[in-house]
Design a protein around this motif. Structure first.
Motif, PDB file in Angstrom:
ATOM      1  N   GLY A   1      48.937  49.688  55.354  1.00  0.00           N
ATOM      2  CA  GLY A   1      49.906  48.606  55.197  1.00  0.00           C
ATOM      3  C   GLY A   1      50.753  48.719  53.951  1.00  0.00           C
ATOM      4  N   ARG A   2      50.259  49.424  52.936  1.00  0.00           N
ATOM      5  CA  ARG A   2      50.978  49.558  51.668  1.00  0.00           C
ATOM      6  C   ARG A   2      51.054  51.044  51.310  1.00  0.00           C
ATOM      7  N   THR A   3      52.236  51.595  51.417  1.00  0.00           N
ATOM      8  CA  THR A   3      52.395  53.040  51.170  1.00  0.00           C
ATOM      9  C   THR A   3      53.630  53.318  50.319  1.00  0.00           C
ATOM     10  N   GLY A   4      53.881  52.494  49.329  1.00  0.00           N
ATOM     11  CA  GLY A   4      55.020  52.736  48.456  1.00  0.00           C
ATOM     12  C   GLY A   4      56.322  52.379  49.126  1.00  0.00           C
ATOM     13  N   GLY A   5      57.117  53.403  49.471  1.00  0.00           N
ATOM     14  CA  GLY A   5      58.388  53.195  50.153  1.00  0.00           C
ATOM     15  C   GLY A   5      59.296  52.277  49.356  1.00  0.00           C
ATOM     16  N   ARG A   6      59.972  51.364  50.064  1.00  0.00           N
ATOM     17  CA  ARG A   6      60.895  50.450  49.391  1.00  0.00           C
ATOM     18  C   ARG A   6      60.173  49.422  48.538  1.00  0.00           C
ATOM     19  N   GLY A   7      58.851  49.304  48.709  1.00  0.00           N
ATOM     20  CA  GLY A   7      58.086  48.405  47.855  1.00  0.00           C
ATOM     21  C   GLY A   7      57.857  48.955  46.457  1.00  0.00           C
ATOM     22  N   GLY A   8      58.140  50.254  46.247  1.00  0.00           N
ATOM     23  CA  GLY A   8      58.009  50.850  44.923  1.00  0.00           C
ATOM     24  C   GLY A   8      56.669  51.516  44.693  1.00  0.00           C
ATOM     25  N   PRO A   9      56.520  52.196  43.550  1.00  0.00           N
ATOM     26  CA  PRO A   9      55.315  52.994  43.268  1.00  0.00           C
ATOM     27  C   PRO A   9      54.063  52.166  43.017  1.00  0.00           C
ATOM     28  N   GLY A  10      54.194  50.841  42.916  1.00  0.00           N
ATOM     29  CA  GLY A  10      53.008  50.004  42.785  1.00  0.00           C
ATOM     30  C   GLY A  10      52.546  49.409  44.099  1.00  0.00           C
ATOM     31  N   HIS A  11      53.274  49.728  45.188  1.00  0.00           N
ATOM     32  CA  HIS A  11      53.003  49.093  46.482  1.00  0.00           C
ATOM     33  C   HIS A  11      51.986  49.919  47.278  1.00  0.00           C
ATOM     34  N   TYR A  12      50.747  49.937  46.803  1.00  0.00           N
ATOM     35  CA  TYR A  12      49.660  50.650  47.472  1.00  0.00           C
ATOM     36  C   TYR A  12      48.420  49.768  47.479  1.00  0.00           C
ATOM     37  N   THR A  13      47.620  49.915  48.514  1.00  0.00           N
ATOM     38  CA  THR A  13      46.305  49.293  48.525  1.00  0.00           C
ATOM     39  C   THR A  13      45.457  49.947  47.452  1.00  0.00           C
ATOM     40  N   ASP A  14      44.771  49.138  46.642  1.00  0.00           N
ATOM     41  CA  ASP A  14      43.928  49.686  45.574  1.00  0.00           C
ATOM     42  C   ASP A  14      42.814  48.685  45.284  1.00  0.00           C
ATOM     43  N   VAL A  15      41.698  48.848  46.002  1.00  0.00           N
ATOM     44  CA  VAL A  15      40.553  47.950  45.883  1.00  0.00           C
ATOM     45  C   VAL A  15      39.412  48.705  45.213  1.00  0.00           C
ATOM     46  N   PRO A  16      38.945  48.258  44.050  1.00  0.00           N
ATOM     47  CA  PRO A  16      37.853  48.980  43.383  1.00  0.00           C
ATOM     48  C   PRO A  16      36.526  48.793  44.105  1.00  0.00           C
ATOM     49  N   ASP A  17      35.585  49.665  43.812  1.00  0.00           N
ATOM     50  CA  ASP A  17      34.252  49.503  44.373  1.00  0.00           C
ATOM     51  C   ASP A  17      33.564  48.311  43.720  1.00  0.00           C
ATOM     52  N   GLY A  18      32.540  47.823  44.396  1.00  0.00           N
ATOM     53  CA  GLY A  18      31.813  46.675  43.878  1.00  0.00           C
ATOM     54  C   GLY A  18      32.066  45.424  44.692  1.00  0.00           C
ATOM     55  N   PRO A  19      31.782  44.253  44.117  1.00  0.00           N
ATOM     56  CA  PRO A  19      31.974  42.990  44.850  1.00  0.00           C
ATOM     57  C   PRO A  19      33.427  42.801  45.267  1.00  0.00           C
ATOM     58  N   LEU A  20      33.626  42.295  46.477  1.00  0.00           N
ATOM     59  CA  LEU A  20      34.965  42.051  47.004  1.00  0.00           C
ATOM     60  C   LEU A  20      35.278  40.560  46.961  1.00  0.00           C
ATOM     61  N   ARG A  21      36.541  40.273  46.776  1.00  0.00           N
ATOM     62  CA  ARG A  21      37.032  38.909  46.808  1.00  0.00           C
ATOM     63  C   ARG A  21      38.015  38.770  47.971  1.00  0.00           C
ATOM     64  N   LEU A  22      38.327  37.530  48.308  1.00  0.00           N
ATOM     65  CA  LEU A  22      39.238  37.296  49.411  1.00  0.00           C
ATOM     66  C   LEU A  22      40.602  37.932  49.153  1.00  0.00           C
ATOM     67  N   ARG A  23      41.017  38.038  47.893  1.00  0.00           N
ATOM     68  CA  ARG A  23      42.296  38.663  47.590  1.00  0.00           C
ATOM     69  C   ARG A  23      42.315  40.128  48.028  1.00  0.00           C
ATOM     70  N   ASN A  24      41.148  40.781  48.013  1.00  0.00           N
ATOM     71  CA  ASN A  24      41.090  42.172  48.453  1.00  0.00           C
ATOM     72  C   ASN A  24      41.379  42.312  49.938  1.00  0.00           C
ATOM     73  N   LEU A  25      41.094  41.254  50.698  1.00  0.00           N
ATOM     74  CA  LEU A  25      41.358  41.283  52.131  1.00  0.00           C
ATOM     75  C   LEU A  25      42.860  41.424  52.390  1.00  0.00           C
ATOM     76  N   ALA A  26      43.667  40.686  51.632  1.00  0.00           N
ATOM     77  CA  ALA A  26      45.111  40.779  51.791  1.00  0.00           C
ATOM     78  C   ALA A  26      45.625  42.141  51.363  1.00  0.00           C
TER      79      ALA A  26
END
Length: 608
Positions: A381-406
């Motif tokens: 869903g997030r692969t840079g493009g027109r969203g810019g170089p920060g527009h990538y999925t980046d979820v760290p390991d460990g406990p997940l929060r609901l924000r990680n779902l989005a």
């Protein structure tokens, strides 16, 4: 009438996608390059400058404002209260707003609730009732009367159109209830009506991309240039494809102001009275004003501060969204990201595919899909493009929060199921393989991916294995058009056996793709089985929290790889955040090749 000339300044926003403030809810960090709060500062400056020049200013939004961040998801709930986007529009004094396709993503009831707070006319000329009446307040056009110095009031007609595919992409929510007509035909009809009503000027809010020129095929998704060429149109505000562009002709001037509040569109029309005492356009300019500047290393420098009053207005909704997104949601033993989606195994996609399969398996009993092999298609869903170089999925390991779902699944798509033959699957994957450029053996510096192909179209089918041969030309183009009979797919197998052309499979996929999104010819007319409504993000949440059983697809081998091209490498562009994950590529010979002018990290990827 004095006969004095006058100036009209048109300000345009589009594709805000609920970025009301410069904040990335998925990453829980500020994002200084976007946001309506920064645009508000540019809007105020443009109005002040126009006032000093004696010009009249009008402000419009061109749709896709209500979906895109967690703020939009929460605002769509039945008990959410006043919609924060409409509050912001009221605060900034918008003169009219058009609708975009994503404004229908939450259904007609949610749209109706949101529009109850609209402070100005809401327009959509090619929306038609089906068995339901249209949501209250939606008009095909509006006539605005505004005072101009040196003459009578300006009578301004405004219309809005959006892609007719909106009804297809949201078929699970809209089928039979409303319908959508052709863009250009609808615009032409409304232009004629507005001119007949005595309008001096007509502005088109065209939630559509440029298209293939001034002649658009019936039912076209992108037809901005065709609308600009219509007689009687004086200015066009574009959107939908998130481009940053202006046009000064042929036809009416047009502007496309980017994505998420990155740019403000400005069209200045110099007006003069004609022999009949009506205002007419004597000259026009189109321009864009950015809220931030991106440096050569990818750093973002804000060019406008956030408007303090607007920030205070949306602060309660902003705080509520951040608080809701802190809710725990399982954990991940490894990082999940999309930095390497186009050339290495993507654990996040494997997780989404497994969640889809886990939600579907209990539903297959008693259907025509019972007993068929189950595959699951997922795309990043997030692969840079027109969203810019920060527009990538980046979820760290460990406990997940609901924000990680989005972050993992940013779209409100529903889970769907189709039955396909092996031949249809291979044709589908041939179209997916068009994501990549053709690579000549022995070359080292060809870009790996084609920027004309959206990253969210890169469907990966989990449950089978296959290779993609980049020495062969693509069979399909960016719009799904067939280019030839070449094949890039090699060695497609299921459980180690070649995929039979008549072999039948049940395939889990998202509602957008199942309904025709992305123009995948192989899915046209496919057998789609009815399912209970379930958002994919909800299936993923249930999977991560253990409410759904772990699915075998999660541990399946990586579905695809490139067919080897000895002594060859390609340049893959990704976000600088990929540097934290380069250890995952150990042994593959991937090396850094610096940052490009847009701040993307260039990686040299061996294909041998």
């Amino acid at each position: 009438m004095t006969g004095a000339p006058a100036r009209l300044r048109i300000l345009a926003t589009s594709d805000l996608h609920m970025h009301l403030t410069g904040f990335d809810y998925s990453a829980e960090r500020p994002d200084p390059g976007v946001g309506l709060a920064r645009l508000a500062t540019l809007i105020a400056a443009a109005r002040d400058a126009a006032a000093r020049e004696g010009a009249l200013t009008l402000l419009f939004d061109n749709g896709d404002g209500m979906q895109g961040t967690a703020l939009g998801d929460l605002a769509a709930l039945p008990d959410a209260g006043p919609h924060p986007l409409m509050q912001a529009f009221a605060h900034l004094g918008y003169d009219a707003i058009g609708l975009g396709n994503h404004d229908f993503d939450f259904g007609l009831e949610a749209l109706t609730r949101a529009l109850a707070d609209a402070p100005c006319p809401v327009l959509c000329a090619n929306l038609r009732p089906g068995r339901d009446p249209l949501p209250a307040g939606i008009l095909p056009h509006a006539v605005l009367e505004r005072a101009l110095p040196g003459g009578p009031a300006l009578r301004l007609g405004v219309l809005s159109v959006l892609p007719p595919q909106t009804g297809i992409w949201n078929r699970h929510l809209l089928t039979g209830r409303v319908r959508f007509d052709d863009i250009v035909g609808s615009a032409a009809r409304e232009v004629a009506a507005l001119r007949a009503a005595g309008c001096d000027l007509v502005i088109a809010l065209a939630h559509t991309g440029p298209g293939q020129g001034t002649a658009a095929a019936p039912g076209a998704e992108n037809a901005l240039c065709a609308i600009a060429a219509l007689p009687g149109v004086d200015a066009v505000l574009g959107g939908h494809t998130h481009e940053v562009r202006t046009w000064d002709g042929p036809g009416a001037p047009a502007v496309m102001p980017g994505y998420a509040g990155s740019h403000l569109g400005v069209i200045d029309l110099d007006l003069a009275p004609d022999a009949d005492g009506r205002w007419r356009v004597a000259g026009a300019t189109a321009a864009l004003r950015a809220v931030a500047r991106r440096g050569p290393g990818g750093q973002v420098t804000p060019l406008a501060a956030e408007d303090a009053a607007l920030s205070r207005l949306i602060a309660p909704a902003h705080a509520a969204a951040r608080a809701a997104l802190r809710a725990p949601m399982g954990e991940s033993p490894q990082p999940l990201h999309s930095y390497f989606s186009f050339f290495a195994p993507d654990r996040a996609l494997a997780l989404i595919a497994a969640a889809q399969a886990a939600a579907l398996r209990p539903l297959l009993a008693g259907t025509s899909a019972e007993g068929l092999p189950l595959l699951s298609a997922a795309a990043p869903g997030r692969t840079g493009g027109r969203g810019g170089p920060g527009h990538y999925t980046d979820v760290p390991d460990g406990p997940l929060r609901l924000r990680n779902l989005a972050d993992l699944y940013p779209f409100p798509n529903a889970l769907s199921l189709v039955v396909l033959t092996g031949a249809q699957i291979l044709d589908w994957l041939e179209q997916v393989a068009g994501q990549f450029n053709r690579i000549a053996p022995g070359s080292r510096d060809t870009d790996l991916t084609d920027p004309a192909q959206p990253g969210h179209g890169f469907d990966v089918l989990h449950g089978i294995t296959y290779e993609i041969d980049l020495t062969s030309p693509p069979r399909f183009g960016p719009e799904g058009q067939r280019l030839g009979d070449d094949t890039r797919l090699r060695n497609a197998t299921w459980r180690g056996r070649p995929l039979g052309p008549d072999q039948r499979f049940a395939v889990a996929l998202n509602s957008y793709r199942a309904a025709g999104g992305g123009h995948v010819a192989a899915l046209s007319g496919s057998c789609q089985l009815p399912l209970p409504y379930l958002r994919i993000s909800e299936a993923l949440r249930r999977y991560l929290t253990g409410d759904l059983s772990r699915d075998p697809l999660e541990g399946a081998p990586p579905p695809w790889r490139f067919a080897a091209i000895p002594e060859t490498a390609a340049i893959a562009r990704t976000g600088p955040g990929a540097r934290a994950h380069l250890a995952e590529l150990a042994g593959r010979g991937v090396t850094e090749a610096g940052l490009d002018a847009d701040g993307f990290l260039r990686l040299s990827v061996p294909l041998g």
